[in-house]
Design an enzyme around this catalytic site. Structure first.
Site, PDB file in Angstrom:
ATOM      1  NE  ARG A 208      65.586  15.699  12.410  1.00  0.00           N
ATOM      2  CZ  ARG A 208      66.748  16.015  11.865  1.00  0.00           C
ATOM      3  NH1 ARG A 208      67.008  17.260  11.528  1.00  0.00           N
ATOM      4  NH2 ARG A 208      67.665  15.086  11.657  1.00  0.00           N
ATOM      5  CB  ALA A 275      68.698  -0.163  13.756  1.00  0.00           C
ATOM      6  CG  ASP A 295      66.598   9.605   9.091  1.00  0.00           C
ATOM      7  OD1 ASP A 295      66.840   9.348   7.889  1.00  0.00           O
ATOM      8  OD2 ASP A 295      66.999  10.642   9.653  1.00  0.00           O
ATOM      9  CB  CYS A 335      69.638   9.830   3.060  1.00  0.00           C
ATOM     10  SG  CYS A 335      70.729   8.595   3.808  1.00  0.00           S
TER      11      CYS A 335
END
Length: 391
Positions: A208, A275, A295, A335
């Site tokens: 970030r 999404a 993300d 992740c």
């Protein structure tokens, strides 16, 4: 103390520094796993009887033991010393008390996660062995940090898998629903009682920070936004507007709270929905963004999900690219421990090629210093993010 004797050659990984023992590595004829109490300690020995260390054991799990010490014992003193060591390490690398204070195996405290939000701590315990030291952990944290409150978030999937009771309770002081903290100089509020995991995802802090350099006067789309970690910080660093998308309306409400907390609610738009559905609708409406942050949660949670998960990463990266303006910036993150960084690069390459756009990777990042990677345990190195300029 009970003993687990390993099959011949099974000690090699442990001797290189790894801490996990799988059930198929144990010589169960010489040292049966059945009957051993979950969370009990045992001594680990190689096939010749040489002591390798002391471990927590759970005979019903694939990872049936986790090494705690290379010695013949592990005590409350060890827990206290390792908590102090973890705190000193964070204090050396962070100038504000907002970070992951304990990161499990990487801090030699398997099954323990502690996140610090200024004056408040959130603790998670995920195995029976560490559960026995829970009060020791709490008492030592009170001594070391003098927090205003400690929340025990033992209501996560890891405990369910271990067959442990689920608990969400304040065990010391007071902990408000939204606790104040800071990330990259931006004041924020974390929903520690009801939010995902501990309430915040500190792991992307450095990524970030990287993005914050490149958002001035840009229109930003933050997909899978949760409480707005990317989008809110982009607004704080000069983005003209941000659209946060999440399937959870509660998460978007937290985004709004963080926008209000920083006095730029007028530049934030929230969209509730899945999404993929939102992306497809935006493509049909010919929306365009200067910066898109992708993300998602882990699409590959188990090794056997790799093929389907990889296809999902390919698909969603291509959809996101369709919304990027000329000379736009895509942050493609994952992740998933079972997705390699070069595989994510290949998703980006393939999507750009299919769309006839030239992709340039400007930077790549991983988890921050409060999520240190254990050099012998690749599983502790799970996060990746690529910053992709699309011409």
């Amino acid at each position: 103390m009970a003993e687990l004797i390993l099959n011949r050659g099974a000690e090699r990984r442990l001797k290189r520094g790894h801490l996990w023992i799988y059930s198929n590595e144990v010589d169960t004829k010489r040292s049966p796993l059945k009957g051993m109490a979950p969370g009990s300690q045992c001594q680990i020995r190689d096939s010749q009887g040489k002591l390798l260390g002391t471990a927590f054991v759970n005979p019903s799990q694939l990872i049936c033991a986790r090494l705690l010490s290379r010695k013949d014992s592990f005590t409350e003193v060890d827990v206290s010393e390792r908590l102090l060591s973890a705190l000193k390490q964070r204090q050396r690398y962070f100038d504000h008390p907002s970070y992951r204070l304990v990161y499990g195996d990487s801090d030699a405290l398997p099954g323990l996660v502690v996140d610090r939000f200024g004056d408040h701590l959130v603790v998670q315990v995920s195995n029976w062995g560490m559960d026995q030291y829970q009060q020791v952990v709490v008492d030592k944290l009170i001594e070391l940090v003098q927090p205003k409150g400690i929340l025990l978030r033992n209501d996560h999937q890891g405990r369910a898998i271990e067959g442990m009771p689920l608990v969400n309770e304040v065990v010391y002081g007071e902990v408000p629903e939204l606790v104040p903290f800071e990330e990259n100089g931006v004041p924020l509020l974390a929903p520690v009682h009801q939010g995902q995991k501990t309430g915040w995802f500190y792991d992307h802090r450095e990524n970030r920070r990287q993005l914050n350099r490149w958002v001035q006067e840009k229109r930003v789309l933050d997909l899978f936004s949760y409480a707005g970690g990317w989008g809110i910080q982009a607004l704080a660093n000069g983005a003209s507007s941000a659209v946060c998308v999440d399937a959870s309306q509660q998460a978007l409400d937290w985004c709004k709270v963080n926008a209000e907390h920083n006095n730029f609610s007028d530049r934030l738009t929230s969209v509730q929905g899945k999404a993929l559905d939102v992306l497809k609708a935006m493509v049909s409406e010919k929306e365009r963004f200067d910066v898109i942050v992708l993300d998602p949660p882990a699409f590959i949670k188990r090794r056997k999900d790799h093929k389907a998960g990889l296809a999902a990463y390919h698909h969603i990266n291509e959809l996101a690219m369709r919304l990027l303006s000329r000379d736009g910036l895509l942050v493609s993150a994952s992740c998933s421990m079972h997705l390699q960084s070069d595989e994510l690069v290949d998703c980006v390459r393939g999507a750009a090629h299919r769309l006839g756009r030239r992709a340039s990777i400007l930077a790549s990042g991983g988890q921050g210093a409060d999520h240190p990677v254990h050099p012998a345990i690749p599983e502790t190195n799970y996060l990746k993010a690529h910053f992709v300029h699309l011409g």
